[in-house]
Scaffold this active site. Structure first.
Site, PDB file in Angstrom:
ATOM      1  N   LYS A 116      77.317  56.481  -8.147  1.00  0.00           N
ATOM      2  CA  LYS A 116      76.301  55.975  -7.222  1.00  0.00           C
ATOM      3  C   LYS A 116      75.153  56.987  -7.134  1.00  0.00           C
ATOM      4  CE  LYS A 116      76.122  54.404  -2.371  1.00  0.00           C
ATOM      5  NZ  LYS A 116      76.996  54.136  -1.204  1.00  0.00           N
ATOM      6  N   SER A 129      76.257  49.742   0.040  1.00  0.00           N
ATOM      7  CA  SER A 129      75.189  50.324  -0.760  1.00  0.00           C
ATOM      8  C   SER A 129      75.623  50.715  -2.170  1.00  0.00           C
ATOM      9  CB  SER A 129      74.628  51.560  -0.046  1.00  0.00           C
ATOM     10  OG  SER A 129      75.656  52.504   0.215  1.00  0.00           O
ATOM     11  N   SER A 139      80.617  50.489   2.523  1.00  0.00           N
ATOM     12  CA  SER A 139      79.701  50.592   1.383  1.00  0.00           C
ATOM     13  C   SER A 139      80.366  50.613   0.014  1.00  0.00           C
ATOM     14  CB  SER A 139      78.814  51.830   1.526  1.00  0.00           C
ATOM     15  OG  SER A 139      78.032  51.735   2.693  1.00  0.00           O
TER      16      SER A 139
END
Length: 539
Positions: free
Chosen positions: A88, A163, A187
């Site tokens: 990420k 996210s 997330s």
């Protein structure tokens, strides 16, 4: 993002039969074949690199390409030799930007890699890409001015979750074996649920988190944790175990020196006891999510498990504590990195607006919510939450930490005779494009609650939406719903969502990641035995 034009031509070639054979291998098989020298790690990288670029073309899920660095052949006879891993775009890699979706962070490569990056490279993993995130991370969608919009691989009209949305898409597309993401309120779990893949959110200290930049730096009362996403439960378990067996506490000072403790309910001959949370009392699960939960419960009972309805301590009280602690700085850290005019998602924007209002306006708004929602008192919950979206003094934050610990104790007592809790990750299967403003951050309650409690929590796909079976009844009781629930249900459309994955959430206690994985195994086995196992889509 590094330019594709400079990549070796092999990544632009069509997939070969050998590539497809590689993509069909499990994580354990990849490691075994590389260590036996029957497969070359570079060939594995080529196969997954091709898939990653296909995923990028279809969904816009990559923020940075690091194929050249991953091309370096890792040492053999390591626990993750040849395993392709993506990160990420909030995880530090030396020489690369760590953007968190902010344009301000572009062109500012970090000098030192995060401990998890060093651990993975020492373990023989191939770190090949970074993946897209929304601006400032907190969101149900993966959209930013910097990267644009990332779409759901099952249906581009829907979000892949956020996210860690870009990473979940890449894993679903077989562009990566494992994604390393972060989770402060779902997330990693929302993207796993939306994209039909698997994740276990860690407890604080179980997975390396230093150098994984949170969206709210310095906020430790409801902290962000780092956790992996994988395409299969087997791969997720193997990855978790192999990382812990690398003794991550020797790399990362934040890690607890806790060795891997294998849990196998089949070998032990004991079936775990389950408690079910059917609703959080704020946003009831939609028909599709309710059916997923009900079919899972039925399969577990059919397999001989004891499953009981669970009456938790007040979920509202936990959320009031958690949201106050999360936004104790009044949203200052979220605002600080965003340039003037840089857009943010609707859910984050609504939270920041509420935080910016004077307290007297919020008190008046809460009064109006309560008064205007009679006779049912449908907005009493929403009013109670509006009143606590405020910046906190140090004294108030300390008091909230005391309340949080009392709340944790109440949950521990309530769960005393249970092995697991079973619930939904979110009230709807996936948020449609532009739906973040209606699906407020408050609707993240099914996931955020377990960050507040610091419980290990896993998400696994169990079915897909059926346009007919999961349609809303003509009379659904909207009159009794609060405004948060109405906003979420305004996004629910079983016909439009047909074929999207639907997941359940398996929750254990703090630092019980091994046990949660074993519980997820029981769920998967029970569903397949009942003829209802989840079949992933091939893209």
């Amino acid at each position: 993002m590094a330019t594709r034009a400079r990549l070796p031509p092999v990544y632009s070639d069509p997939l070969t039969d050998d590539d497809r054979k590689i993509l069909a291998l499990s994580l354990a098989q990849i490691v075994d074949e590389c260590n036996a020298r029957t497969l070359c790690p570079r060939d594995i990288l080529h196969a997954y690199g091709k898939r990653a670029l296909l995923a990028q073309d279809a969904t816009n899920c990559l923020s940075d390409i690091m194929f050249h660095e991953a091309e370096r052949v890792p040492p053999l006879h390591r626990p993750l030799t040849g395993v392709v891993v993506s990160l990420k775009d909030c995880i530090d890699v030396a020489g690369h930007d760590t953007t968190l979706g902010y344009s301000r962070n572009v062109g500012r490569p970090v000098e030192e890699s995060a401990p998890i990056v060093r651990l993975l490279r020492d373990a023989g993993a191939l770190i090949h890409t970074k993946t897209t995130v929304p601006t400032g991370l907190l969101s149900f969608e993966t959209t930013s001015d910097l990267f644009g919009e990332t779409t759901n691989p099952y249906n581009p009209a829907f979000s892949p979750g956020a996210s860690t949305g870009g990473g979940a898409v890449l894993v679903a597309y077989q562009g990566s074996v494992v994604e390393i993401g972060t989770d402060i309120g779902g997330s990693t779990r929302f993207p796993a649920a939306y994209c039909g893949v698997y994740s276990v959110k860690s407890s604080v200290g179980r997975f390396p988190s230093d150098g994984c930049v949170p969206c709210l730096p310095g906020q430790e009362s409801a902290p962000t944790v780092t956790s992996p996403i994988a395409r299969t439960l087997d791969d997720l378990q193997e990855f978790w175990q192999r990382v812990v067996e690398m003794r991550p506490w020797m790399y990362d000072h934040t890690c607890v020196p806790l060795p891997w403790r294998t849990v196998d309910f089949v070998l032990s001959g004991r079936k775990p006891k389950w408690g079910v949370i059917w609703s959080d009392g704020i946003v009831p699960p939609s028909p599709a999510c309710t059916r997923a939960l009900a079919e899972t419960v039925a399969a577990l009972r059919r397999a001989g498990h004891e499953v009981v309805d669970f009456k938790p301590p007040s979920i509202l009280e936990g959320l009031k504590i958690g949201y106050q602690l999360m936004f104790a700085d009044g949203g200052a850290s979220l605002r600080s990195l965003r340039r003037w005019g840089e857009s943010t998602n609707g859910a984050q924007a609504a939270a920041l607006l509420l935080l910016s209002l004077p307290l007297w306006i919020k008190v008046l708004f809460a009064f109006m919510l309560r008064t205007c929602s009679r006779p049912w008192g449908r907005n009493d919950t929403w009013a109670a939450l509006v009143e606590v979206f405020n910046a906190c003094s140090v004294e108030r934050e300390h008091a909230l930490n005391v309340e949080r610990e009392r709340y944790k104790r109440a949950w521990g007592e309530a769960m005393a005779d249970l092995d697991f809790l079973l619930t939904v990750p979110h009230a709807i299967p996936a948020v449609p494009k532009g739906g973040s403003d209606a699906a407020t951050l408050v609707s993240a309650s099914y996931a955020f609650l377990f960050n507040v409690l610091d419980y290990a929590a896993g998400v696994q796909p169990v079915m897909t939406v059926d346009a007919t079976r999961d349609a809303l009844p003509a009379e659904y009781g909207y009159a009794e719903m609060n405004d948060i629930a109405r906003g979420v249900y305004g996004l629910y459309d079983a016909a439009a969502m047909h074929g999207l994955p639907v997941a359940v959430q398996v929750v254990g206690r703090r630092l019980e990641e091994e046990k949660v994985l074993a519980g997820m195994r029981e769920v998967e086995r029970a569903l397949w035995d009942a003829g209802k196992g989840f079949v992933q889509k091939k893209f």
